[in-house]
Scaffold this active site. Structure first.
Site, PDB file in Angstrom:
ATOM      1  N   ASP A 200      -7.783  14.872  -3.936  1.00 28.42           N
ATOM      2  CA  ASP A 200      -7.147  13.596  -3.598  1.00 28.42           C
ATOM      3  C   ASP A 200      -8.135  12.507  -3.989  1.00 28.42           C
ATOM      4  OD1 ASP A 200      -6.171  12.009  -0.418  1.00 28.42           O
ATOM      5  OD2 ASP A 200      -6.299  11.245  -2.464  1.00 28.42           O
ATOM      6  N   GLN A 203      -8.847   7.141  -3.161  1.00 30.99           N
ATOM      7  CA  GLN A 203      -9.903   6.184  -2.862  1.00 30.99           C
ATOM      8  C   GLN A 203     -10.967   6.176  -3.948  1.00 30.99           C
ATOM      9  OE1 GLN A 203     -10.182   3.535  -0.693  1.00 30.99           O
ATOM     10  NE2 GLN A 203      -8.424   4.699   0.015  1.00 30.99           N
ATOM     11  N   LYS A 226      -4.430   1.455  -6.017  1.00 33.71           N
ATOM     12  CA  LYS A 226      -5.791   1.483  -5.482  1.00 33.71           C
ATOM     13  C   LYS A 226      -6.833   1.314  -6.588  1.00 33.71           C
ATOM     14  CE  LYS A 226      -4.847   4.149  -1.335  1.00 33.71           C
ATOM     15  NZ  LYS A 226      -4.499   3.243  -0.243  1.00 33.71           N
ATOM     16  N   CYS A 364      -4.168   6.218   8.834  1.00 34.85           N
ATOM     17  CA  CYS A 364      -3.478   7.458   8.422  1.00 34.85           C
ATOM     18  C   CYS A 364      -4.408   8.658   8.475  1.00 34.85           C
ATOM     19  CB  CYS A 364      -2.882   7.339   7.019  1.00 34.85           C
ATOM     20  SG  CYS A 364      -1.489   6.233   6.972  1.00 34.85           S
TER      21      CYS A 364
END
Lengths: 406, 155
Positions: A200, A203, A226, A364
């Site tokens: 993932d 970020q 992002k 989250c």
């Protein structure tokens, strides 16, 4: 070469405003990033000049739009150093990318009783799809624990790996803790066990370069918004040999080769996983955001963001009663914190009154909040258009807040 | 900085006082009713306890525990203070009046009401993100009195 931050800030029109009488200081980059003029222009350009649907259109505008759309695919392939543009799939965002892998890789490659590992610090988008699919398929979800610095305990992760582990899905940089995970090591551990790895990178992709070939990453997910790009678009990178075997995720137009009511055959990669009309303008604009980053240079960006990270930490720790949540040895320019006598929600309201945009809540990552026994945190997440002067304002506002509530 | 009108309006002295020294901030052993209220967006989380009389129509005792922002805690504290000794019908009426106050459907200076010190929340409607904080304990109470299943949430 150092970044010319003043010049960079002029590229971001959103920064040119006041909030509650103060110049906007935007510290919520982990939630979404601001967009440079070039990205906004590319979005508009599609709607002003190149509006058409892509693929299979014979007319000029359709060919133009298709060319620009596919140019972004190639640009992302290069950005990630993937071996083929067939390995780049456009989705709605990181969440959809992860759902795609969960709903397509798992039923294709896992048997009941097989295992998937995530970590305790994952974002809900990297928890819930696995909970849903493991329930459906009789596979098991295991969670690698974290320590009080907010780091994955690698020795415990190792213990969780068994011959039945088929997939690890791990975040590269935690959005709530700022932790930078040792993904190279984790990938090696996983591959030794014969398991695949999904990273993932939501970020991380705006703050560090990713070489999927070098790191031998099986799947990687990120969101356009992002990385200084528009909302509504994201990417899933997957190794060709895996994607080829995976069953389609969504059915519809474009992902087919031929359709009859007796039998339908599927399209080749990457279109097999791109059903329906995609966010064309957004995909086209995404290329500009990559260009913007590459022009600034990874070395320069990393250097400046490390400076912001350390400057902010120093200033934050001077605020009485402030406790940082997440102090990993390897940390990005994200600081989650709590104040002794002030609830994060009140911190957020106070900061907003001084033009400072912070996010407060569980980000989250409810399991992280529970682990650190806090109801929520206030989070300041930085980017290359933030300045030390803005951080000084943040400290001043926090000092005022602490005094107000004492 | 200190003459910021928004902050002064949201965080008046009465609210700050109830946040720092919440009234009836305790557990009731063997309550007649107990209910959990949770605002997942910001992390306000409370347990509400109510003791009713044997007829079940009057609130003999009401208390709460939990964690949350200053607005939610002050609202919960002031709610318990005003409701102790009230009948269930009066409590429901106050819930409605407070609900209307938060949504600006009730003008405390013009419309009839029984809100008393709760008037201090009359400006909250301007801050939609905080309306839910102020309303959480009240919605939890309403759910408790009406036997609504599950954890009360304001989203």
């Amino acid at each position: 070469m150092k970044l010319d931050v003043e010049k960079i800030r002029k590229d971001f029109p959103v920064l040119n405003q006041k909030v509650n009488g103060y110049p906007l200081a935007y510290f919520d980059n982990a939630a979404t990033t601001l967009k440079p003029q070039s990205v906004i222009d590319a979005l508009n350009s599609y709607y002003l000049k190149d509006t058409a649907n892509i693929h299979r259109g014979v007319h000029t505008l359709s060919e133009r739009a298709t060319e620009k759309y596919e140019e972004t695919r190639t640009a992302i392939q290069k950005f990630l150093n993937a071996s083929s543009s067939q390995e780049i799939i456009f989705t709605k965002g990181t969440t959809e990318s992860i759902n795609l892998v969960a709903n397509s890789f798992v039923p294709t490659f896992l048997q009941p009783g097989d295992e998937i590992i995530i970590s305790h610090m994952e974002h809900h988008s990297n928890i819930v799809p696995w909970q849903m699919i493991t329930e459906q398929t009789g596979t098991h979800l295991k969670v690698a624990p974290i320590n009080h610095q907010g780091e994955i305990i690698l020795s415990e992760l190792k213990k969780l790996l068994t011959p039945r582990t088929k997939l690890l899905s791990i975040v590269a940089i935690s959005n709530s803790l700022g932790t930078i995970n040792p993904i190279k090591e984790i990938i090696e551990l996983a591959h030794q066990q014969g398991a695949k790895v999904l990273i993932d990178a939501a970020q991380a992709v705006a703050h560090m370069a990713f070489d999927v070939t070098n790191l031998d990453i099986d799947f990687l997910a990120f969101s356009g918004h992002k990385i200084y790009g528009p909302t509504g678009v994201g990417v899933l990178y997957g190794k060709k040999e895996l994607l080829k075997k995976m069953r389609p995720y969504q059915g519809g137009g474009d992902m087919i080769e031929s359709v009859t009511f007796l039998k339908t055959t599927y399209n080749q990669l990457p279109y097999k996983f791109e059903a329906g009309t995609p966010p064309i303008a957004e995909v086209i604009a995404l290329k500009e955001s990559l260009n913007y980053l590459l022009k600034l240079g990874w070395k320069e960006i990393e250097e400046y963001e490390i400076y912001l990270r350390d400057y902010a930490k120093e200033k934050l720790l001077q605020v009485p009663g402030l406790r940082l949540i997440g102090e990993a040895q390897q940390k990005s320019a994200i600081h989650s914190f709590v104040l002794e006598k002030v609830h994060p929600h009140d911190i957020g309201t106070f900061m907003d009154q001084f033009g400072l945009a912070l996010r407060t809540g569980h980000h989250c990552t409810q399991p992280v909040m529970e682990f650190f026994k806090v109801p929520a945190t206030a989070r300041a997440s930085f980017s290359f258009y933030n300045t030390p002067e803005e951080i000084d304002r943040l400290q001043k506002a926090l000092l005022h807040t602490v005094e107000f509530f004492s | 900085m200190s003459d910021n009108t928004t902050l002064q309006e949201l965080y008046q002295a009465l609210i700050l006082d109830h946040n720092k020294n919440p009234r009836n901030f305790r557990i009731i052993e063997n309550p007649s009713l107990s209910k959990e209220g949770f605002n997942p967006v910001c992390g306000d989380h409370y347990h509400l306890y109510v003791t009713l009389n044997s007829e079940g129509d009057t609130i003999l005792d009401i208390a709460f525990q939990g964690e949350g922002c200053a607005i939610s805690k002050a609202s919960a504290s002031m709610m318990t203070a005003i409701l102790k000794g009230k009948t269930v019908d009066e409590a429901e009426q106050l819930f409605q009046e407070f609900h209307d106050l938060l949504l600006r459907k009730l003008d405390p200076d013009k419309d009839p009401h029984h809100l008393g010190k709760l008037k201090v929340f009359s400006g909250i409607w301007k801050y939609p993100a905080r309306v839910k904080c102020a309303g959480l304990s009240w919605h939890t109470l309403h759910a408790a009195l009406n036997n609504t299943e599950g954890v009360t949430q304001t989203e």
